[in-house]
Write an enzyme that holds these catalytic residues in place. Structure first.
Site, PDB file in Angstrom:
ATOM      1  N   LYS A 179       8.502  -8.910   5.619  1.00 37.01           N
ATOM      2  CA  LYS A 179       7.696  -7.691   5.471  1.00 37.01           C
ATOM      3  C   LYS A 179       6.974  -7.348   6.766  1.00 37.01           C
ATOM      4  CE  LYS A 179       5.648  -4.101   3.865  1.00 37.01           C
ATOM      5  NZ  LYS A 179       4.642  -4.041   2.808  1.00 37.01           N
ATOM      6  N   LYS A 247      -4.057  -2.258  10.416  1.00 38.76           N
ATOM      7  CA  LYS A 247      -4.010  -3.603   9.817  1.00 38.76           C
ATOM      8  C   LYS A 247      -2.654  -4.263   9.999  1.00 38.76           C
ATOM      9  CE  LYS A 247      -3.274  -3.923   5.329  1.00 38.76           C
ATOM     10  NZ  LYS A 247      -2.060  -4.756   5.094  1.00 38.76           N
TER      11      LYS A 247
END
Length: 303
Positions: A179, A247
């Protein structure tokens, strides 16, 4: 035995995943810090829990779809003064499964698995991708890693939520690593798409014509086609906000930094999203990264 499923976090992705589970006939409970959102969802089927502790005690599988590692930590274990106080892990029955769907540093996911194992709980490292529409239709992608025992308990649950469930390893970490790499590409592609559209605007090219040509040419990407449509519509409603890539690209760089691996494109894209965030666009759609470019006139909403 019919599994009781709990889902935490009814945001853009979580609400779609909950809809998919409900559509497939699972016995579903939901929790969101916005009680009115959970109650509204439950009106069409399922039940809303008043607390994480209540959800944990009632469910065999808990799916967490919150923003980041800190929220996942609070969902699991609680913390003093936190809005998720009294975490779910304390009330989950031994042998129950926690499915972690956030984008986090792989080392964090590995630590979650270890802590839950000490409590007799199973864990699936299961970050997700595909966007809200695919989550709602059950066609998103899950990048998972877990023990065979955990997979055996929740295979049908994962398949109900995702069109593609990739099994990438027999312990936590591999799902989150894949991911993170996906987010590297996604962030760089959005930044590159914004740069290309900004150059076109600066050079006086009609943006709609540029979009039409690029989306039918070799320079196209899924992110250009999807995100530059937001720019053309002057719609920066956050489906995925600028700060998400502040982030996520930060996680990308942290992972690479641990092995001193250079990521020059990721570093540049991260700086672009940081600039957009500090310029006041933090909560806007990530396509708003185009707003950092000087001397361009962006499309406006049509009246």
């Amino acid at each position: 035995m019919t599994l009781k499923i709990g889902l935490i976090g009814l945001g853009a992705m979580g609400s779609g995943m909950a809809q998919s589970l409900r559509r497939k006939g699972f016995d579903l409970r939901v929790f969101d810090v916005r009680k009115e959102v959970a109650d509204a969802f439950a009106k069409d089927g399922g039940a809303a829990c008043a607390s994480l502790a209540e959800l944990g005690a009632q469910c065999d599988v808990v799916v967490s779809v919150v923003v980041n590692a800190a929220q996942t930590e609070s969902v699991l274990f609680g913390s003093v003064g936190d809005k998720f106080a009294n975490g779910v892990a304390a009330t989950m029955k031994p042998g129950s499964v926690f499915v972690m769907c956030s984008t986090v540093d792989p080392t964090v996911s590995i630590a979650f698995e270890s802590r839950l194992a000490a409590m007799g709980l199973l864990y699936i490292d299961a970050p997700i991708s595909g966007g809200a529409a695919r989550a709602a239709s059950g066609e998103m992608t899950m990048m998972t890693a877990a023990t065979p025992e955990a997979y055996a308990k929740v295979g049908d649950v994962l398949d109900a939520m995702a069109g593609k469930v990739y099994r990438l390893g027999d312990k936590a970490g591999a799902g989150s690593k894949v991911k993170v790499i996906n987010q590297l590409l996604a962030g760089v592609h959005i930044a590159a798409a914004a740069e290309a559209m900004a150059l076109g605007l600066r050079e006086g090219v009609d943006p709609a014509a540029l979009y039409e040509v690029i989306t039918h040419s070799a320079g196209n990407s899924w992110m250009f086609e999807n995100r530059m449509a937001h720019v053309l519509a002057a719609d920066y409603t956050p489906l995925s906000a600028v700060d998400i890539f502040v982030k996520d690209l930060g996680i990308v760089l942290d992972m690479a930094r641990a092995t001193k691996f250079p990521l020059p494109l990721s570093s540049t894209a991260h700086q672009m999203f940081m600039q957009a965030s500090t310029a006041g666009f933090a909560k806007e759609d990530d396509s708003a990264v185009i707003k950092i470019f000087p001397g361009i006139e962006l499309p406006t909403k049509k009246s």
